[in-house]
Design an enzyme around this catalytic site. Structure first.
Site, PDB file in Angstrom:
ATOM      1  N   LYS A  11      -1.618   2.024  -0.661  1.00  0.00           N
ATOM      2  CA  LYS A  11      -0.278   2.425  -1.115  1.00  0.00           C
ATOM      3  C   LYS A  11       0.304   3.508  -0.188  1.00  0.00           C
ATOM      4  O   LYS A  11      -0.418   4.093   0.632  1.00  0.00           O
ATOM      5  CB  LYS A  11      -0.376   2.920  -2.564  1.00  0.00           C
ATOM      6  CG  LYS A  11      -0.763   1.819  -3.563  1.00  0.00           C
ATOM      7  CD  LYS A  11      -0.767   2.350  -5.005  1.00  0.00           C
ATOM      8  CE  LYS A  11      -1.066   1.243  -6.013  1.00  0.00           C
ATOM      9  NZ  LYS A  11      -0.965   1.742  -7.413  1.00  0.00           N
ATOM     10  N   TYR A  51       5.468  -6.107  -8.942  1.00  0.00           N
ATOM     11  CA  TYR A  51       5.031  -5.490 -10.204  1.00  0.00           C
ATOM     12  C   TYR A  51       5.855  -5.979 -11.401  1.00  0.00           C
ATOM     13  O   TYR A  51       5.980  -5.266 -12.394  1.00  0.00           O
ATOM     14  CB  TYR A  51       5.121  -3.966 -10.092  1.00  0.00           C
ATOM     15  CG  TYR A  51       3.937  -3.332  -9.372  1.00  0.00           C
ATOM     16  CD1 TYR A  51       2.649  -3.396  -9.905  1.00  0.00           C
ATOM     17  CD2 TYR A  51       4.109  -2.640  -8.177  1.00  0.00           C
ATOM     18  CE1 TYR A  51       1.566  -2.802  -9.264  1.00  0.00           C
ATOM     19  CE2 TYR A  51       3.035  -2.039  -7.524  1.00  0.00           C
ATOM     20  CZ  TYR A  51       1.768  -2.119  -8.081  1.00  0.00           C
ATOM     21  OH  TYR A  51       0.694  -1.525  -7.451  1.00  0.00           O
ATOM     22  N   ASN A 114      -2.083   6.598  -6.726  1.00  0.00           N
ATOM     23  CA  ASN A 114      -3.525   6.404  -6.847  1.00  0.00           C
ATOM     24  C   ASN A 114      -4.120   5.576  -5.691  1.00  0.00           C
ATOM     25  O   ASN A 114      -5.091   4.860  -5.858  1.00  0.00           O
ATOM     26  CB  ASN A 114      -3.876   5.814  -8.215  1.00  0.00           C
ATOM     27  CG  ASN A 114      -3.201   4.477  -8.463  1.00  0.00           C
ATOM     28  OD1 ASN A 114      -2.482   3.979  -7.598  1.00  0.00           O
ATOM     29  ND2 ASN A 114      -3.428   3.900  -9.630  1.00  0.00           N
ATOM     30  N   HIS A 117      -4.089  -0.506  -4.651  1.00  0.00           N
ATOM     31  CA  HIS A 117      -3.902  -1.553  -5.658  1.00  0.00           C
ATOM     32  C   HIS A 117      -5.094  -2.488  -5.614  1.00  0.00           C
ATOM     33  O   HIS A 117      -5.725  -2.642  -4.570  1.00  0.00           O
ATOM     34  CB  HIS A 117      -2.626  -2.359  -5.356  1.00  0.00           C
ATOM     35  CG  HIS A 117      -2.539  -3.623  -6.157  1.00  0.00           C
ATOM     36  ND1 HIS A 117      -2.115  -3.630  -7.469  1.00  0.00           N
ATOM     37  CD2 HIS A 117      -2.873  -4.912  -5.863  1.00  0.00           C
ATOM     38  CE1 HIS A 117      -2.177  -4.874  -7.937  1.00  0.00           C
ATOM     39  NE2 HIS A 117      -2.628  -5.668  -6.985  1.00  0.00           N
ATOM     40  N   GLU A 128      -1.081 -12.892  -5.766  1.00  0.00           N
ATOM     41  CA  GLU A 128      -0.715 -11.658  -5.056  1.00  0.00           C
ATOM     42  C   GLU A 128      -0.939 -11.785  -3.546  1.00  0.00           C
ATOM     43  O   GLU A 128      -0.145 -11.267  -2.758  1.00  0.00           O
ATOM     44  CB  GLU A 128      -1.507 -10.479  -5.626  1.00  0.00           C
ATOM     45  CG  GLU A 128      -1.059 -10.126  -7.048  1.00  0.00           C
ATOM     46  CD  GLU A 128      -1.840  -8.985  -7.656  1.00  0.00           C
ATOM     47  OE1 GLU A 128      -1.526  -8.613  -8.805  1.00  0.00           O
ATOM     48  OE2 GLU A 128      -2.768  -8.451  -7.012  1.00  0.00           O
TER      49      GLU A 128
END
Ligand code: CDP
Ligand code: MG
Length: 143
Positions: A11, A51, A114, A117, A128
């Site tokens: 990320k 998302y 965080n 993913h 995905e």
């Protein structure tokens, strides 16, 4: 156990913290084969599409803003039992709850930012991966 594919994304916080190499190293040391890897900048639209399942949740707008705030690095991974093993390697969504030694425990600041993913099922892994990679970009020639 079956060979599976799963999607990792490093990320924007991972990229900003100069942790691409370090986090990728954890993934490779855990036995995952990298089938495809690229650096891209998501827009609100492409982050929102990825998302879509979280649309309407209280954290959605912040998540989209964060995911489109800088470059990120999607990585298509393959391994026996890849989906569950990768989720174990990254740890719980909130780094406060993540086990010691997991990528989120080691590097993440908070539940939103965080670091990585990970797909949550084999079917979602396929969906995905196809969101970011065409079949010809998945060059499985590194075995
Ligand atoms: O990424 P993971 O599958 O562990 O969690 P998720 O429940 O699918 O949520 C997707 C992402 O939304 C998380 O990784 C966080 O970046 C963010 N999130 C958040 O900011 N606050 C929450 N309460 C839940 C998720
Ligand atoms: Mg999830």
């Amino acid at each position: 156990m079956a060979i599976e594919r799963t999607l990792a994304i490093l990320k924007p916080d991972c990229v900003r913290k100069q942790l691409i190499g370090e986090v990728t190293s954890h993934i490779q040391k855990a036995g995952f084969k990298i089938l495809g890897m690229k650096m891209i900048r998501l827009t609100s639209e492409t982050a929102g599409g990825f998302y879509a399942v979280h649309r309407g949740r209280p954290f959605f707008d912040e998540l989209i803003k964060f995911m489109s705030s800088g470059a990120c690095v999607p990585i298509a991974l393959e391994k026996e039992n890849a989906v569950a093993d990768y989720r174990k390697l990254i740890g719980a969504t909130d780094p406060k709850d993540a086990e010691d030694g997991t990528i989120r425990k080691l590097y993440a600041d908070n539940k939103g930012e965080n670091i990585v993913h990970g797909s949550d099922s084999v079917d979602n892994g396929k969906i995905e991966i196809s969101y970011f990679f065409s079949e010809r970009e998945l060059v499985a020639n590194n075995s």
